[in-house]
Write a protein that holds these residues in place. Structure first.
Motif, PDB file in Angstrom:
ATOM      1  N   PHE A  97      74.996 -16.436  14.659  1.00  0.00           N
ATOM      2  CA  PHE A  97      75.377 -15.246  14.092  1.00  0.00           C
ATOM      3  C   PHE A  97      76.511 -14.511  15.012  1.00  0.00           C
ATOM      4  O   PHE A  97      76.363 -14.712  16.190  1.00  0.00           O
ATOM      5  CB  PHE A  97      73.910 -13.968  14.186  1.00  0.00           C
ATOM      6  N   GLU A  98      77.408 -13.885  14.354  1.00  0.00           N
ATOM      7  CA  GLU A  98      78.246 -13.098  15.078  1.00  0.00           C
ATOM      8  C   GLU A  98      77.880 -11.720  15.085  1.00  0.00           C
ATOM      9  O   GLU A  98      77.872 -11.148  13.927  1.00  0.00           O
ATOM     10  CB  GLU A  98      79.931 -13.460  14.369  1.00  0.00           C
ATOM     11  N   ILE A  99      77.880 -10.854  16.165  1.00  0.00           N
ATOM     12  CA  ILE A  99      77.526  -9.536  16.075  1.00  0.00           C
ATOM     13  C   ILE A  99      78.893  -8.807  15.626  1.00  0.00           C
ATOM     14  O   ILE A  99      79.928  -8.847  16.584  1.00  0.00           O
ATOM     15  CB  ILE A  99      77.276  -9.253  17.453  1.00  0.00           C
ATOM     16  N   GLU A 108      63.616  10.198  23.345  1.00  0.00           N
ATOM     17  CA  GLU A 108      62.846  10.031  24.458  1.00  0.00           C
ATOM     18  C   GLU A 108      62.589   8.602  25.072  1.00  0.00           C
ATOM     19  O   GLU A 108      63.583   8.170  25.406  1.00  0.00           O
ATOM     20  CB  GLU A 108      61.341  10.555  24.139  1.00  0.00           C
ATOM     21  N   ASP A 109      61.445   7.898  24.743  1.00  0.00           N
ATOM     22  CA  ASP A 109      61.106   6.621  25.145  1.00  0.00           C
ATOM     23  C   ASP A 109      61.283   5.479  24.260  1.00  0.00           C
ATOM     24  O   ASP A 109      61.177   4.175  24.157  1.00  0.00           O
ATOM     25  CB  ASP A 109      59.882   6.317  26.053  1.00  0.00           C
ATOM     26  N   THR A 110      61.853   6.093  22.922  1.00  0.00           N
ATOM     27  CA  THR A 110      62.065   5.244  21.732  1.00  0.00           C
ATOM     28  C   THR A 110      63.341   4.956  21.585  1.00  0.00           C
ATOM     29  O   THR A 110      64.289   5.552  21.843  1.00  0.00           O
ATOM     30  CB  THR A 110      61.509   5.805  20.659  1.00  0.00           C
ATOM     31  N   VAL A 111      63.628   3.451  21.196  1.00  0.00           N
ATOM     32  CA  VAL A 111      65.016   2.978  20.653  1.00  0.00           C
ATOM     33  C   VAL A 111      64.948   2.345  19.592  1.00  0.00           C
ATOM     34  O   VAL A 111      64.431   1.597  19.225  1.00  0.00           O
ATOM     35  CB  VAL A 111      65.491   2.237  22.034  1.00  0.00           C
ATOM     36  N   LEU A 112      66.417   2.567  18.928  1.00  0.00           N
ATOM     37  CA  LEU A 112      66.609   2.109  17.759  1.00  0.00           C
ATOM     38  C   LEU A 112      67.782   1.200  17.942  1.00  0.00           C
ATOM     39  O   LEU A 112      68.883   1.875  18.183  1.00  0.00           O
ATOM     40  CB  LEU A 112      66.807   2.996  16.633  1.00  0.00           C
ATOM     41  N   TYR A 113      67.892  -0.116  17.744  1.00  0.00           N
ATOM     42  CA  TYR A 113      68.964  -0.929  17.577  1.00  0.00           C
ATOM     43  C   TYR A 113      69.254  -1.335  16.349  1.00  0.00           C
ATOM     44  O   TYR A 113      68.478  -1.935  15.511  1.00  0.00           O
ATOM     45  CB  TYR A 113      68.666  -2.150  18.521  1.00  0.00           C
ATOM     46  N   SER A 114      70.432  -0.945  15.986  1.00  0.00           N
ATOM     47  CA  SER A 114      71.031  -1.417  14.564  1.00  0.00           C
ATOM     48  C   SER A 114      72.240  -2.324  14.817  1.00  0.00           C
ATOM     49  O   SER A 114      73.342  -1.903  15.268  1.00  0.00           O
ATOM     50  CB  SER A 114      71.512  -0.002  13.797  1.00  0.00           C
ATOM     51  N   PHE A 115      71.970  -3.464  14.209  1.00  0.00           N
ATOM     52  CA  PHE A 115      72.826  -4.667  14.234  1.00  0.00           C
ATOM     53  C   PHE A 115      73.790  -4.881  12.856  1.00  0.00           C
ATOM     54  O   PHE A 115      72.882  -4.999  11.802  1.00  0.00           O
ATOM     55  CB  PHE A 115      72.659  -5.823  14.684  1.00  0.00           C
ATOM     56  N   VAL A 116      74.957  -5.010  12.662  1.00  0.00           N
ATOM     57  CA  VAL A 116      75.562  -5.660  11.659  1.00  0.00           C
ATOM     58  C   VAL A 116      76.164  -7.044  12.019  1.00  0.00           C
ATOM     59  O   VAL A 116      76.777  -7.142  13.132  1.00  0.00           O
ATOM     60  CB  VAL A 116      76.899  -4.895  11.012  1.00  0.00           C
ATOM     61  N   ILE A 117      75.522  -7.951  11.486  1.00  0.00           N
ATOM     62  CA  ILE A 117      75.950  -9.294  11.795  1.00  0.00           C
ATOM     63  C   ILE A 117      76.428 -10.252  10.886  1.00  0.00           C
ATOM     64  O   ILE A 117      75.998 -10.208   9.721  1.00  0.00           O
ATOM     65  CB  ILE A 117      74.681 -10.058  12.615  1.00  0.00           C
ATOM     66  N   LYS A 118      77.328 -11.241  11.240  1.00  0.00           N
ATOM     67  CA  LYS A 118      77.920 -12.011  10.244  1.00  0.00           C
ATOM     68  C   LYS A 118      77.089 -13.335  10.297  1.00  0.00           C
ATOM     69  O   LYS A 118      76.961 -13.681  11.411  1.00  0.00           O
ATOM     70  CB  LYS A 118      79.327 -12.129  10.542  1.00  0.00           C
ATOM     71  N   ILE A 119      76.624 -13.854   8.968  1.00  0.00           N
ATOM     72  CA  ILE A 119      76.079 -15.011   8.990  1.00  0.00           C
ATOM     73  C   ILE A 119      77.011 -16.236   9.237  1.00  0.00           C
ATOM     74  O   ILE A 119      77.820 -16.501   8.726  1.00  0.00           O
ATOM     75  CB  ILE A 119      75.347 -15.418   7.625  1.00  0.00           C
ATOM     76  N   GLY A 120      76.645 -17.074  10.694  1.00  0.00           N
ATOM     77  CA  GLY A 120      77.567 -18.294  10.925  1.00  0.00           C
ATOM     78  C   GLY A 120      77.468 -19.295   9.842  1.00  0.00           C
ATOM     79  O   GLY A 120      76.336 -19.355   9.205  1.00  0.00           O
ATOM     80  N   LEU A 121      78.217 -20.239   9.814  1.00  0.00           N
ATOM     81  CA  LEU A 121      78.145 -21.433   8.917  1.00  0.00           C
ATOM     82  C   LEU A 121      76.948 -22.341   9.412  1.00  0.00           C
ATOM     83  O   LEU A 121      76.435 -23.031   8.586  1.00  0.00           O
ATOM     84  CB  LEU A 121      79.552 -22.223   8.847  1.00  0.00           C
ATOM     85  N   GLN A 122      76.704 -22.389  10.572  1.00  0.00           N
ATOM     86  CA  GLN A 122      75.657 -23.270  11.260  1.00  0.00           C
ATOM     87  C   GLN A 122      74.057 -22.660  11.001  1.00  0.00           C
ATOM     88  O   GLN A 122      73.378 -23.231  11.567  1.00  0.00           O
ATOM     89  CB  GLN A 122      76.028 -23.561  12.730  1.00  0.00           C
ATOM     90  N   CYS A 123      74.227 -21.248  10.694  1.00  0.00           N
ATOM     91  CA  CYS A 123      73.014 -20.812  10.683  1.00  0.00           C
ATOM     92  C   CYS A 123      72.088 -21.307   9.543  1.00  0.00           C
ATOM     93  O   CYS A 123      72.385 -21.690   8.437  1.00  0.00           O
ATOM     94  CB  CYS A 123      73.029 -19.214  10.257  1.00  0.00           C
ATOM     95  N   GLN A 124      70.917 -21.694  10.218  1.00  0.00           N
ATOM     96  CA  GLN A 124      69.721 -22.241   9.192  1.00  0.00           C
ATOM     97  C   GLN A 124      68.546 -21.410   8.943  1.00  0.00           C
ATOM     98  O   GLN A 124      67.828 -21.697   8.465  1.00  0.00           O
ATOM     99  CB  GLN A 124      69.182 -23.592   9.951  1.00  0.00           C
ATOM    100  N   LEU A 125      68.607 -20.279   9.553  1.00  0.00           N
ATOM    101  CA  LEU A 125      67.446 -19.233   9.356  1.00  0.00           C
ATOM    102  C   LEU A 125      67.558 -18.438   7.871  1.00  0.00           C
ATOM    103  O   LEU A 125      68.389 -18.056   7.555  1.00  0.00           O
ATOM    104  CB  LEU A 125      67.423 -18.081  10.360  1.00  0.00           C
ATOM    105  N   SER A 126      66.292 -18.261   7.484  1.00  0.00           N
ATOM    106  CA  SER A 126      66.088 -17.398   6.281  1.00  0.00           C
ATOM    107  C   SER A 126      66.090 -15.893   6.902  1.00  0.00           C
ATOM    108  O   SER A 126      65.929 -15.726   8.095  1.00  0.00           O
ATOM    109  CB  SER A 126      64.812 -17.709   5.541  1.00  0.00           C
ATOM    110  N   VAL A 127      66.094 -14.912   6.131  1.00  0.00           N
ATOM    111  CA  VAL A 127      66.106 -13.631   6.640  1.00  0.00           C
ATOM    112  C   VAL A 127      64.711 -13.100   7.260  1.00  0.00           C
ATOM    113  O   VAL A 127      64.360 -12.482   8.322  1.00  0.00           O
ATOM    114  CB  VAL A 127      66.213 -12.462   5.544  1.00  0.00           C
ATOM    115  N   GLU A 128      63.641 -13.901   6.641  1.00  0.00           N
ATOM    116  CA  GLU A 128      62.178 -13.707   7.204  1.00  0.00           C
ATOM    117  C   GLU A 128      62.129 -14.481   8.673  1.00  0.00           C
ATOM    118  O   GLU A 128      61.490 -13.964   9.388  1.00  0.00           O
ATOM    119  CB  GLU A 128      61.237 -14.280   6.223  1.00  0.00           C
ATOM    120  N   GLU A 129      62.804 -15.755   8.590  1.00  0.00           N
ATOM    121  CA  GLU A 129      62.789 -16.231  10.017  1.00  0.00           C
ATOM    122  C   GLU A 129      63.485 -15.550  11.169  1.00  0.00           C
ATOM    123  O   GLU A 129      63.064 -15.472  12.194  1.00  0.00           O
ATOM    124  CB  GLU A 129      63.175 -17.718   9.926  1.00  0.00           C
ATOM    125  N   LEU A 130      64.533 -15.020  10.811  1.00  0.00           N
ATOM    126  CA  LEU A 130      65.364 -14.012  11.661  1.00  0.00           C
ATOM    127  C   LEU A 130      64.365 -12.808  12.059  1.00  0.00           C
ATOM    128  O   LEU A 130      64.315 -12.673  13.483  1.00  0.00           O
ATOM    129  CB  LEU A 130      66.492 -13.730  11.006  1.00  0.00           C
TER     130      LEU A 130
END
Length: 144
Positions: A97-99, A108-130
């Motif tokens: 994946f390319e970020i 406070e002590d909670t963090v939210l990470y929000s990524f937008v990622i590009k699906i690479g040609l070699q990516c073999q994962l489903s969205v569930e597996e990711l």
């Protein structure tokens, strides 16, 4: 030209709505901690027709992965864990994946990470597996 501007404005409005929803979710979580009374976790957001998404919830973190065109929107909500963002980035890089964008929001002590990622040609994962791979990164010992 106006179509492009409308598309950009529409995207910005959608992003602001998502951030407002996440902010309210964090506020609710903060209130739950203070009240000590159990409150059911929020239901996953409704999906548009044909949209693929996966949600993983655990004591360590909530993870959401949603395909949007050729990109994936990945969001994690957890307590602050030193080095966690590095572990998530490592998972994404291992899976080709390319970020494109990362946003980090904290309350406070909670963090939210929000990524937008590009699906690479070699990516073999489903969205569930990711979502599961990222969820698993929250239980790994810090190697960094």
């Amino acid at each position: 030209m106006q179509g492009d501007q409308a598309s950009v404005i529409g995207g910005a409005i959608e992003f602001i709505k998502e951030m407002q929803q996440l902010f309210h979710s964090l506020e609710r979580k903060k209130k739950r901690r203070r009240s000590l009374s159990p409150t059911p976790s929020p239901k996953p957001p409704s999906l548009a027709a044909g949209e693929l998404a996966a949600f993983c919830r655990s004591a360590a973190a909530d993870v959401e992965a949603k395909i949007s065109g050729s990109n994936v929107m990945l969001k994690t909500l957890s307590k602050r864990i030193p080095g966690q963002v590095v572990r998530i980035v490592a998972v994404l890089e291992r899976q080709a994946f390319e970020i494109l964008h990362l946003n980090i929001s904290t309350v406070e002590d909670t963090v939210l990470y929000s990524f937008v990622i590009k699906i690479g040609l070699q990516c073999q994962l489903s969205v569930e597996e990711l979502a599961l791979e990222v969820q698993h990164s929250f239980s790994q010992e810090s190697a960094f």
